[in-house]
Enzyme design. Structure first.
Site, PDB file in Angstrom:
ATOM      1  N   LYS A  79      -7.448  -2.272  -2.067  1.00  0.00           N
ATOM      2  CA  LYS A  79      -6.426  -1.558  -2.854  1.00  0.00           C
ATOM      3  C   LYS A  79      -6.759  -1.750  -4.333  1.00  0.00           C
ATOM      4  O   LYS A  79      -6.704  -2.872  -4.839  1.00  0.00           O
ATOM      5  CB  LYS A  79      -5.031  -2.111  -2.561  1.00  0.00           C
ATOM      6  CG  LYS A  79      -3.933  -1.489  -3.424  1.00  0.00           C
ATOM      7  CD  LYS A  79      -2.613  -2.226  -3.262  1.00  0.00           C
ATOM      8  CE  LYS A  79      -2.657  -3.609  -3.874  1.00  0.00           C
ATOM      9  NZ  LYS A  79      -2.772  -3.573  -5.362  1.00  0.00           N
TER      10      LYS A  79
ATOM     11  N   ASP B 211       2.741  -5.703  -1.443  1.00  0.00           N
ATOM     12  CA  ASP B 211       1.626  -4.759  -1.466  1.00  0.00           C
ATOM     13  C   ASP B 211       1.303  -4.182  -0.089  1.00  0.00           C
ATOM     14  O   ASP B 211       0.436  -3.313   0.016  1.00  0.00           O
ATOM     15  CB  ASP B 211       0.366  -5.449  -2.014  1.00  0.00           C
ATOM     16  CG  ASP B 211       0.322  -5.466  -3.532  1.00  0.00           C
ATOM     17  OD1 ASP B 211       1.130  -4.753  -4.154  1.00  0.00           O
ATOM     18  OD2 ASP B 211      -0.514  -6.197  -4.097  1.00  0.00           O
TER      19      ASP B 211
END
Length: 293
Positions: free
Chosen positions: A17, A146
Protein backbone atom coordinates in the site's frame (compact mmCIF):
# COMPACT_ATOMS: atom_id res chain seq x y z
CA UNK A 1 -18.85 -26.18 7.94
CA UNK A 2 -16.92 -25.39 4.76
CA UNK A 3 -18.47 -26.57 1.47
CA UNK A 4 -16.24 -29.37 0.14
CA UNK A 5 -16.09 -27.85 -3.35
CA UNK A 6 -14.93 -24.49 -2.00
CA UNK A 7 -12.07 -25.70 0.17
CA UNK A 8 -9.19 -25.79 -2.33
CA UNK A 9 -5.84 -24.07 -2.47
CA UNK A 10 -5.96 -20.30 -2.95
CA UNK A 11 -3.01 -17.88 -3.31
CA UNK A 12 -2.75 -14.16 -3.99
CA UNK A 13 -0.28 -11.30 -4.06
CA UNK A 14 -0.70 -9.08 -0.98
CA UNK A 15 0.19 -5.81 -2.65
CA UNK A 16 2.11 -3.03 -0.95
CA UNK A 17 0.00 0.00 0.00
CA UNK A 18 1.72 3.17 -1.19
CA UNK A 19 0.56 6.59 -0.05
CA UNK A 20 1.20 8.74 -3.11
CA UNK A 21 0.08 11.65 -0.94
CA UNK A 22 -0.67 11.78 2.79
CA UNK A 23 -2.23 14.89 4.29
CA UNK A 24 -2.83 14.93 8.05
CA UNK A 25 -5.96 17.03 8.48
CA UNK A 26 -6.80 16.76 12.19
CA UNK A 27 -6.82 14.67 15.32
CA UNK A 28 -9.78 13.16 17.12
CA UNK A 29 -10.25 13.43 20.91
CA UNK A 30 -9.24 9.76 21.22
CA UNK A 31 -5.85 10.57 19.68
CA UNK A 32 -6.40 9.06 16.22
CA UNK A 33 -5.22 11.31 13.40
CA UNK A 34 -7.42 12.16 10.42
CA UNK A 35 -5.95 11.64 6.98
CA UNK A 36 -6.60 12.53 3.36
CA UNK A 37 -4.55 10.24 1.15
CA UNK A 38 -4.29 8.95 -2.41
CA UNK A 39 -3.37 5.28 -2.17
CA UNK A 40 -2.03 2.99 -4.90
CA UNK A 41 -1.25 -0.72 -4.91
CA UNK A 42 1.68 -1.61 -7.18
CA UNK A 43 2.33 -5.16 -8.33
CA UNK A 44 4.90 -5.64 -5.57
CA UNK A 45 4.07 -7.46 -2.35
CA UNK A 46 3.97 -10.47 -0.08
CA UNK A 47 2.24 -13.73 -1.01
CA UNK A 48 -0.51 -15.40 1.02
CA UNK A 49 -1.51 -19.00 0.30
CA UNK A 50 -4.36 -21.01 1.87
CA UNK A 51 -4.63 -24.76 1.44
CA UNK A 52 -6.51 -27.59 3.13
CA UNK A 53 -4.60 -29.64 5.68
CA UNK A 54 -5.08 -31.08 9.15
CA UNK A 55 -5.30 -28.59 12.00
CA UNK A 56 -4.52 -24.86 11.77
CA UNK A 57 -1.00 -23.99 10.69
CA UNK A 58 0.78 -20.76 9.74
CA UNK A 59 4.11 -20.97 7.97
CA UNK A 60 6.36 -17.96 7.48
CA UNK A 61 8.91 -17.81 4.71
CA UNK A 62 10.62 -15.26 2.51
CA UNK A 63 13.44 -12.74 3.06
CA UNK A 64 11.67 -10.83 5.86
CA UNK A 65 10.08 -13.77 7.70
CA UNK A 66 12.74 -13.57 10.39
CA UNK A 67 11.62 -10.01 11.23
CA UNK A 68 8.21 -11.27 12.31
CA UNK A 69 7.60 -12.66 15.79
CA UNK A 70 6.84 -16.10 14.41
CA UNK A 71 3.33 -17.52 13.98
CA UNK A 72 2.09 -16.08 17.28
CA UNK A 73 -1.47 -15.16 18.24
CA UNK A 74 -0.59 -11.51 17.53
CA UNK A 75 0.08 -12.22 13.85
CA UNK A 76 -2.50 -10.32 11.78
CA UNK A 77 -3.00 -13.25 9.42
CA UNK A 78 -4.07 -15.52 12.28
CA UNK A 79 -6.19 -12.74 13.75
CA UNK A 80 -7.92 -12.40 10.38
CA UNK A 81 -8.72 -16.11 10.42
CA UNK A 82 -10.20 -15.95 13.90
CA UNK A 83 -12.37 -12.87 13.34
CA UNK A 84 -13.58 -14.15 9.97
CA UNK A 85 -14.57 -17.50 11.46
CA UNK A 86 -16.45 -15.74 14.25
CA UNK A 87 -18.21 -13.23 11.98
CA UNK A 88 -19.11 -15.83 9.35
CA UNK A 89 -20.30 -18.28 12.00
CA UNK A 90 -18.26 -21.16 10.60
CA UNK A 91 -15.46 -23.34 11.89
CA UNK A 92 -12.22 -23.49 9.92
CA UNK A 93 -10.64 -26.89 10.55
CA UNK A 94 -7.86 -28.10 8.33
CA UNK A 95 -6.26 -24.88 7.12
CA UNK A 96 -2.62 -24.14 6.35
CA UNK A 97 -1.60 -20.56 5.65
CA UNK A 98 1.76 -19.74 4.12
CA UNK A 99 2.91 -16.12 4.28
CA UNK A 100 5.85 -15.34 2.03
CA UNK A 101 7.18 -12.10 3.48
CA UNK A 102 8.84 -10.10 0.72
CA UNK A 103 8.06 -6.59 2.01
CA UNK A 104 10.07 -5.04 4.85
CA UNK A 105 8.27 -5.04 8.20
CA UNK A 106 7.00 -1.73 9.68
CA UNK A 107 8.10 0.19 6.59
CA UNK A 108 5.19 2.49 5.71
CA UNK A 109 3.77 0.38 2.88
CA UNK A 110 1.11 -1.54 4.81
CA UNK A 111 2.58 -5.02 4.49
CA UNK A 112 0.89 -6.49 7.56
CA UNK A 113 -2.41 -4.78 6.75
CA UNK A 114 -2.33 -6.05 3.17
CA UNK A 115 -1.51 -9.56 4.41
CA UNK A 116 -4.58 -9.46 6.68
CA UNK A 117 -6.87 -8.05 3.99
CA UNK A 118 -5.65 -10.61 1.46
CA UNK A 119 -6.28 -13.37 3.98
CA UNK A 120 -9.88 -12.18 4.40
CA UNK A 121 -10.46 -12.22 0.63
CA UNK A 122 -8.93 -15.69 0.33
CA UNK A 123 -11.00 -16.99 3.23
CA UNK A 124 -14.18 -15.92 1.45
CA UNK A 125 -13.10 -17.82 -1.66
CA UNK A 126 -11.76 -20.78 0.32
CA UNK A 127 -14.94 -21.23 2.32
CA UNK A 128 -17.49 -20.04 -0.23
CA UNK A 129 -18.84 -17.73 2.47
CA UNK A 130 -19.05 -14.07 1.45
CA UNK A 131 -19.77 -11.36 4.02
CA UNK A 132 -21.83 -8.25 3.35
CA UNK A 133 -19.59 -5.34 2.30
CA UNK A 134 -20.33 -3.38 5.48
CA UNK A 135 -19.61 -6.38 7.69
CA UNK A 136 -16.36 -7.08 5.85
CA UNK A 137 -15.24 -3.46 6.16
CA UNK A 138 -16.04 -3.38 9.89
CA UNK A 139 -14.23 -6.66 10.42
CA UNK A 140 -11.19 -5.31 8.54
CA UNK A 141 -11.19 -2.09 10.58
CA UNK A 142 -11.15 -4.15 13.79
CA UNK A 143 -7.80 -5.54 12.63
CA UNK A 144 -6.24 -2.14 11.95
CA UNK A 145 -6.87 1.27 10.40
CA UNK A 146 -5.08 0.37 7.15
CA UNK A 147 -6.76 -3.00 6.59
CA UNK A 148 -10.03 -1.75 4.99
CA UNK A 149 -8.27 0.12 2.19
CA UNK A 150 -6.26 -3.02 1.41
CA UNK A 151 -9.38 -5.13 0.86
CA UNK A 152 -9.67 -3.85 -2.70
CA UNK A 153 -6.12 -3.23 -4.02
CA UNK A 154 -6.88 -0.50 -6.53
CA UNK A 155 -6.43 3.30 -6.45
CA UNK A 156 -8.44 4.74 -3.59
CA UNK A 157 -8.92 7.94 -1.62
CA UNK A 158 -8.56 7.20 2.08
CA UNK A 159 -9.96 9.64 4.64
CA UNK A 160 -10.85 9.73 8.31
CA UNK A 161 -8.79 7.20 10.23
CA UNK A 162 -8.84 4.91 7.22
CA UNK A 163 -12.54 4.12 7.41
CA UNK A 164 -13.76 6.56 4.75
CA UNK A 165 -12.92 5.16 1.32
CA UNK A 166 -13.70 6.43 -2.15
CA UNK A 167 -12.64 5.12 -5.57
CA UNK A 168 -9.48 6.83 -6.73
CA UNK A 169 -8.66 8.17 -10.17
CA UNK A 170 -7.37 5.99 -12.98
CA UNK A 171 -3.59 6.02 -12.81
CA UNK A 172 -1.35 6.08 -15.88
CA UNK A 173 0.57 3.06 -17.08
CA UNK A 174 3.95 3.64 -15.47
CA UNK A 175 6.51 2.07 -13.18
CA UNK A 176 7.32 2.48 -9.51
CA UNK A 177 10.53 1.83 -7.61
CA UNK A 178 10.30 1.21 -3.86
CA UNK A 179 13.36 1.81 -1.69
CA UNK A 180 13.78 1.08 2.01
CA UNK A 181 17.13 1.64 3.78
CA UNK A 182 16.38 -1.32 6.10
CA UNK A 183 15.66 0.76 9.17
CA UNK A 184 12.63 0.83 11.44
CA UNK A 185 10.51 3.91 12.02
CA UNK A 186 8.07 4.26 14.89
CA UNK A 187 4.74 5.50 13.54
CA UNK A 188 3.62 6.94 16.92
CA UNK A 189 6.95 8.73 17.24
CA UNK A 190 6.57 10.27 13.78
CA UNK A 191 3.04 11.48 14.53
CA UNK A 192 4.21 12.91 17.85
CA UNK A 193 6.87 14.90 15.99
CA UNK A 194 4.34 16.62 13.73
CA UNK A 195 4.39 20.41 14.09
CA UNK A 196 0.60 20.48 13.74
CA UNK A 197 -2.08 17.85 13.07
CA UNK A 198 -4.34 20.43 11.41
CA UNK A 199 -3.32 20.81 7.78
CA UNK A 200 -5.03 21.40 4.44
CA UNK A 201 -6.52 18.40 2.62
CA UNK A 202 -5.55 17.26 -0.86
CA UNK A 203 -6.57 19.33 -3.88
CA UNK A 204 -9.53 18.00 -5.85
CA UNK A 205 -8.60 14.91 -7.80
CA UNK A 206 -9.36 14.40 -11.50
CA UNK A 207 -11.14 11.23 -12.65
CA UNK A 208 -8.06 10.07 -14.52
CA UNK A 209 -4.40 10.86 -15.03
CA UNK A 210 -3.66 10.47 -18.72
CA UNK A 211 0.12 10.45 -18.32
CA UNK A 212 2.92 10.10 -15.81
CA UNK A 213 3.65 13.81 -16.25
CA UNK A 214 0.08 14.69 -15.22
CA UNK A 215 0.29 12.48 -12.13
CA UNK A 216 3.69 13.86 -11.16
CA UNK A 217 2.42 17.42 -11.58
CA UNK A 218 -0.57 16.76 -9.35
CA UNK A 219 1.52 15.06 -6.66
CA UNK A 220 3.93 18.01 -6.66
CA UNK A 221 1.02 20.07 -5.28
CA UNK A 222 0.36 17.52 -2.53
CA UNK A 223 2.31 16.48 0.55
CA UNK A 224 3.23 13.71 2.89
CA UNK A 225 2.97 15.54 6.20
CA UNK A 226 4.88 12.73 7.93
CA UNK A 227 7.91 12.96 5.67
CA UNK A 228 9.69 15.89 7.34
CA UNK A 229 9.37 14.58 10.92
CA UNK A 230 10.42 11.10 9.76
CA UNK A 231 13.58 12.53 8.16
CA UNK A 232 14.43 14.33 11.40
CA UNK A 233 14.13 11.03 13.26
CA UNK A 234 15.87 8.96 10.55
CA UNK A 235 18.03 11.18 8.32
CA UNK A 236 18.83 8.27 5.97
CA UNK A 237 15.30 8.71 4.56
CA UNK A 238 16.52 12.01 3.13
CA UNK A 239 19.42 10.16 1.51
CA UNK A 240 17.00 7.72 -0.12
CA UNK A 241 14.91 10.57 -1.50
CA UNK A 242 18.01 12.37 -2.76
CA UNK A 243 19.13 9.23 -4.59
CA UNK A 244 15.76 8.89 -6.29
CA UNK A 245 15.47 12.57 -7.15
CA UNK A 246 18.99 12.62 -8.62
CA UNK A 247 17.98 10.05 -11.22
CA UNK A 248 16.63 11.84 -14.30
CA UNK A 249 14.46 8.82 -15.11
CA UNK A 250 12.42 9.42 -11.92
CA UNK A 251 9.52 11.80 -12.54
CA UNK A 252 8.52 12.10 -8.89
CA UNK A 253 9.73 10.81 -5.51
CA UNK A 254 8.24 10.87 -2.01
CA UNK A 255 8.12 8.88 1.23
CA UNK A 256 5.16 6.55 1.76
CA UNK A 257 3.19 6.45 5.01
CA UNK A 258 5.29 7.06 8.09
CA UNK A 259 8.38 5.64 6.39
CA UNK A 260 10.98 4.60 5.87
CA UNK A 261 10.05 3.30 2.41
CA UNK A 262 10.21 5.88 -0.38
CA UNK A 263 8.93 5.58 -3.94
CA UNK A 264 9.96 6.90 -7.30
CA UNK A 265 7.64 7.04 -10.32
CA UNK A 266 9.06 6.50 -13.78
CA UNK A 267 8.28 5.11 -17.21
CA UNK A 268 7.69 1.39 -16.84
CA UNK A 269 10.44 0.67 -19.36
CA UNK A 270 12.96 2.35 -17.02
CA UNK A 271 11.89 0.75 -13.73
CA UNK A 272 14.09 -2.34 -13.81
CA UNK A 273 17.15 -0.33 -14.88
CA UNK A 274 16.58 2.19 -12.07
CA UNK A 275 16.25 -0.67 -9.59
CA UNK A 276 19.46 -2.27 -10.86
CA UNK A 277 21.45 0.97 -10.67
CA UNK A 278 20.23 1.71 -7.14
CA UNK A 279 21.14 -1.82 -6.02
CA UNK A 280 24.65 -1.32 -7.36
CA UNK A 281 25.04 2.02 -5.58
CA UNK A 282 23.34 0.93 -2.34
CA UNK A 283 23.66 -2.84 -1.87
CA UNK A 284 22.42 -2.61 1.74
CA UNK A 285 19.05 -1.10 0.79
CA UNK A 286 15.90 -3.07 -0.06
CA UNK A 287 14.76 -2.12 -3.56
CA UNK A 288 11.92 -3.43 -5.71
CA UNK A 289 10.19 -2.28 -8.89
CA UNK A 290 7.08 -3.06 -10.87
CA UNK A 291 3.96 -1.59 -12.49
CA UNK A 292 2.23 1.12 -10.46
CA UNK A 293 -1.14 -0.60 -10.86
Amino acid sequence: MIPAAAASTRAELARAKVNLSLHVTGRRPDGYHLLDSLVAFPQIGDRVCLEPTEGLDLRLEGPFARDLDGPSDDNLVLKAVRVFSEKAGISLPGLRLTLTKRLPVASGIGGGSSDAATTLRLLEEFTGTYLEDGDLQALALSLGADVPVCLFPEPQIMRGIGDELLPGPRLPDCGIVLVNPRIGVSTPEVFQSLDSPDNAPMPNLPETFASLAELAGFLAGCRNDLQAPAIVLRPVIGEVLSSLEADQRIAFARMSGSGATCFGLCDFADAIAVERDLRTAHPDWWIASGPLS
